[in-house]
Design an enzyme around this catalytic site. Structure first.
Site, short mmCIF file in Angstrom:
data_model
loop_
_atom_site.label_atom_id
_atom_site.label_comp_id
_atom_site.label_asym_id
_atom_site.label_seq_id
_atom_site.Cartn_x
_atom_site.Cartn_y
_atom_site.Cartn_z
N TYR A 158 -10.99 19.24 -0.08
CA TYR A 158 -11.12 19.11 1.38
C TYR A 158 -10.44 17.76 1.82
O TYR A 158 -9.65 17.52 2.80
CB TYR A 158 -12.40 19.48 1.91
N LYS B 87 -7.17 16.11 3.78
CA LYS B 87 -7.23 15.51 5.01
C LYS B 87 -6.73 13.92 4.84
O LYS B 87 -5.97 13.47 5.70
CB LYS B 87 -8.71 15.34 5.28
#
Length: 490
Positions: A237, A241
């Site tokens: 994640y 990002k």
């Protein structure tokens, strides 16, 4: 930084919100409709094949939520009229060119009318399949920016990231951008296009080998974790990002760009009412597990600061930043968290959980209250493994043997213990980097924004995002944990 009236800025504006069924997106939409019904249009991008299915998702996954009950009380029967006038539900997909919008007339209208783009589309699973996370979190960010560049009236592009793109740094972590190829551990060779090829080639090879869908899913999840940790990020994640931020900085040219980096987002503090939450987030996994009696021991440093920020404060910071940076051709990053101004330690979090669930025990499926005790916290991975082996794994192995000898008579007890152990071990694997986190997120830019809003003396209370006002004991005991029990316990 000179701020005028926020409500005046929002009046007659057209705003595109991607990821419109997400937690923060819904709070953002509700806030705009409630405080400034004279907004011109809210274009809400939802992943859907056509307008009918998009509208169905909007009705069931957005407007039907308790979050909108204050708005429903305010407008009554007129709410449907307000929605039909102000909201345009847009079927699309951030993984596609032009955000997957197939209606050419609608596309032309949006490019002509949109003043602000707010990109909230993301997959927040720490261990998402690598190709999925890349497509949404990394290249989705790029596609949203490309869309903004086609909007002739665009005032500002807001991208919501996460403070944990900064990885496991120690000390005060500054609000600075990431550049193409930059890594957290100094290892060279990070190339975003190459990462995409690695994912595609791995997926292709797995298909050639006729791997099962379950195996492919597991392998692609593992690939994401491996690639992230190779360059110093703890999970898929935050890695994807971070790469999304890199692309934005590289592509922005003279576009006004604001990157909002919230820390761990929790239930609403005040608006539209305290305690609304949706989806089990980082610390809520621990709260749910503890309240249901699944967690009796854990790993971590009790002095670690857990950086939390209520969701409505994040949304307020987004709106204020939107106004502050309209038509300002630069990139500004805001850490929205509490670790500097109002730190919460792991010990405090544990104590609030113990107090709350002792006073308000969860009632299980059999109608019995779940009695919780103090969690035993182990300070090293070795001590945790030893404790788990002696306390749980050896008894589990013994129960397995007894169960086999007794024709599966103890199958229920065995499966229950197995699930508890598996649950705790998964949480440890995913959250271990944060359980020993030694950093704090500098929010000097955010503090400047707060001061500018305060000095402007315009709608300050309506758009408050100052974590110093939070009393953690009251928040956990009266707001957050009751909200978690109400909306997340099943």
């Amino acid at each position: 930084m000179d701020l005028g009236s926020i409500l005046h800025f929002l009046e007659d504006r057209s705003i595109l919100v991607t990821g419109a069924t997400g937690f923060l997106a819904k709070i953002f939409v509700e806030k705009i409709l409630r405080v400034q019904p004279n907004v011109k249009k809210l274009y809400l991008l939802l992943r859907a094949a056509d307008e009918k299915s998009a509208m169905q998702r909007f009705n069931t996954e957005v407007i039907a939520k308790d979050l909108f009950m204050v708005l429903k009380e305010k407008y009554g029967r007129n709410l449907n009229s307000l929605i039909s006038q102000k909201i345009v539900v847009v079927p699309g997909d951030i993984t596609c060119e032009n955000l997957g919008i197939k209606d050419r007339d609608l596309l032309e209208e949006m490019w002509k009318e949109i003043d602000v783009v707010v990109n909230l589309a993301a997959t927040t699973n720490f261990d998402e399949r690598y190709e999925v996370s890349l497509d949404i979190n990394t290249f989705g960010a790029m596609r949203a920016l490309s869309f903004s560049k086609k909007c002739s009236k665009l005032k500002v592009h807001i991208h919501v990231s996460t403070a944990y793109v900064c990885g496991e740094k120690e000390g005060l972590i500054s609000e600075t951008p990431y550049y193409l190829g930059e890594t957290l551990n100094g290892i060279s060779g990070l190339d975003i296009d190459r990462e995409k090829k690695v994912a595609e080639e791995t997926l292709k090879q797995l298909s050639v080998e006729n791997s099962s869908q379950e195996y492919i899913k597991s392998a692609m999840k593992e690939l994401g974790i491996q690639r992230a940790r190779k360059y110093g990020w703890p999970n898929t994640y935050v890695f994807t990002k971070a790469m999304g931020e890199m692309l934005l900085g590289h592509m922005k040219e003279n576009m006004p760009l604001v990157i909002i980096r919230p820390t761990i987002v929790t239930s609403t503090y005040k608006e539209p009412f305290p305690g609304w939450v949706e989806g089990i987030r980082t610390i809520d996994s621990l709260a749910v597990g503890y309240g249901k009696g699944r967690i009796t021991c854990f790993l971590g440093d009790t002095n670690t600061i857990i950086d939390l920020i209520p969701a409505d404060m994040v949304v307020n910071s987004m709106i204020v930043a939107m106004v502050a940076h309209a038509n300002q051709p630069n990139e500004t990053i805001y850490h929205v968290g509490s670790s500097v101004s109002n730190p919460l330690t792991c010990t405090m979090f544990q104590e609030y959980g113990h107090q709350y669930f002792t006073k308000h025990p969860w009632i299980d499926k059999e109608g019995k209250p779940v009695i919780v005790g103090k969690v035993k916290v182990l300070s090293t991975m070795d001590s945790f493994r030893s404790y788990m082996t002696i306390r749980y794994l050896l008894p589990l192995k013994g129960l397995q043997l007894v169960n086999a000898a007794c024709c599966q008579y103890f199958r229920g007890e065995y499966l229950n213990m197995y699930r508890k152990i598996k649950y705790v071990m998964r949480l440890i694997d995913l959250y271990r980097p944060y359980l020993f986190f030694k950093g704090a997120f500098d929010d000097i830019n955010t503090e400047k924004l707060r001061r500018a809003a305060k000095e402007s003396n315009v709608e300050t209370d309506m758009f408050d995002f100052d974590p110093k006002t939070i009393k953690w004991n009251d928040y956990f005991m009266s707001i957050h944990l009751p909200g978690v029990v109400k909306y997340l316990f099943k």
